[in-house]
Design an enzyme around this catalytic site. Structure first.
Site, PDB file in Angstrom:
ATOM      1  N   ASN A   1      14.004  -1.549 -24.391  1.00 14.07           N
ATOM      2  CA  ASN A   1      13.952  -0.098 -24.165  1.00 14.07           C
ATOM      3  C   ASN A   1      15.258   0.450 -23.582  1.00 14.07           C
ATOM      4  OD1 ASN A   1      13.924  -1.100 -21.598  1.00 14.07           O
ATOM      5  ND2 ASN A   1      11.913  -0.306 -21.024  1.00 14.07           N
TER       6      ASN A   1
ATOM      7  N   ASP B   1      18.341  -8.196  -9.700  1.00 16.52           N
ATOM      8  CA  ASP B   1      16.956  -7.822  -9.390  1.00 16.52           C
ATOM      9  C   ASP B   1      16.096  -9.025  -9.023  1.00 16.52           C
ATOM     10  OD1 ASP B   1      16.968  -8.926 -11.954  1.00 16.52           O
ATOM     11  OD2 ASP B   1      16.674  -7.006 -12.943  1.00 16.52           O
TER      12      ASP B   1
END
Ligand code: PGA
Length: 262
Positions: free
Chosen positions: A137, A68
């Site tokens: 998360n 990314d």
């Protein structure tokens, strides 16, 4: 189910990860590596550089694809993942700069850039080994919870918790980017081999959910339960909430891989 290797501490877990990368490069000097950023990887790259030097191992044939990049940061920005990768790894090995790939965060059309990146990975033969961290998360890459399990490289908005966690890499007066270009979950799953590394107690909940919870978009890393060749390397702190920890440790004492000999 992934192979789960529980190491005593973070240094040993990072060292085992670096060793697996080196083993691959010895057997396949022109391997395609899927690379990750994040604090957890710093130790892996440091060990990789040191050991590769000791072995006189060349990266001249290696290709790399990072997961990314932040949208809005150009490659030279001090906090871009391109700069981070150069500092942590690329500047210290003989990989050819043209063989190191990251999405371009400053592309004028990020949606087109995502398509280009996805197509390029496939055109260059795919990824032999993808390295992953895990977010608090449960994200992998920047695939935040609710990401489609069939997603491809695309634009993603970062979760508040991700921006807060990444704040530490930016100066106080700098704004943390809100969006990124990230390989999708299906892109990641196409890698022939995956290693996820997680260390520290803060990752214990995410690791337990990923490995022992249902496969669900609420924890993107849980998709690894479906990968045919995924290894999860953790330290004891990150393993502390695994219900079947004893069982994993009985199969791989100290995080070592033990094979049955007939
Ligand atoms: P970290 O990031 O290594 O900095 O904890 C991991 C991730 O968000 O994937």
């Amino acid at each position: 189910m992934a192979t789960i290797l529980i190491h005593h501490d973070a240094v040993s877990a990072a060292s085992a990860t670096a060793k697996r990368l080196l083993d691959l490069l010895v057997s396949k000097p022109d391997a395609s590596l899927g690379l990750a950023t994040g604090g957890t990887m710093e130790q892996v790259y440091a060990q990789l550089i040191e050991r590769a030097r000791g072995m006189n191992l060349s990266f001249a044939g290696v290709k790399s694809f990072n997961l990314d990049e932040y949208i809005g940061l150009n490659a030279d920005h001090p906090q871009s993942y391109r700069t981070t990768m150069s500092k942590l790894l690329f500047d210290h090995i003989d990989i050819k700069p043209e063989n190191t790939h990251l999405p371009r965060g400053d592309a004028s059309d990020p949606a087109e850039e995502a398509k280009r990146y996805e197509a390029m990975i496939a055109e260059l033969g795919g990824i032999d080994l993808q390295l992953l961290g895990i977010g608090l998360n449960g994200h992998i890459g920047f695939n935040e919870p609710s990401s489609s399990l069939g997603s491809r490289t695309r634009i993603k908005k970062l979760a508040r918790s991700t921006m807060a966690a990444n704040r530490r890499f930016f100066k106080p007066d700098e704004t943390v980017p809100t969006h990124a270009l990230t390989m999708g979950i299906a892109t990641i799953m196409q890698a022939r081999k995956i290693i996820l590394l997680a260390t520290g107690a803060s990752k214990a909940d995410a690791v337990a959910k990923a490995l022992e919870g249902p496969v669900s978009t609420s924890c993107p890393a849980s998709i690894l339960q479906f990968h045919p060749d995924a290894t999860v390397i953790v330290d004891e702190d990150a393993a502390s909430k695994l219900e079947l920890r004893d069982f994993y440790e009985s199969i791989h004492p100290g995080g070592e891989e033990v094979y049955f000999v007939k």
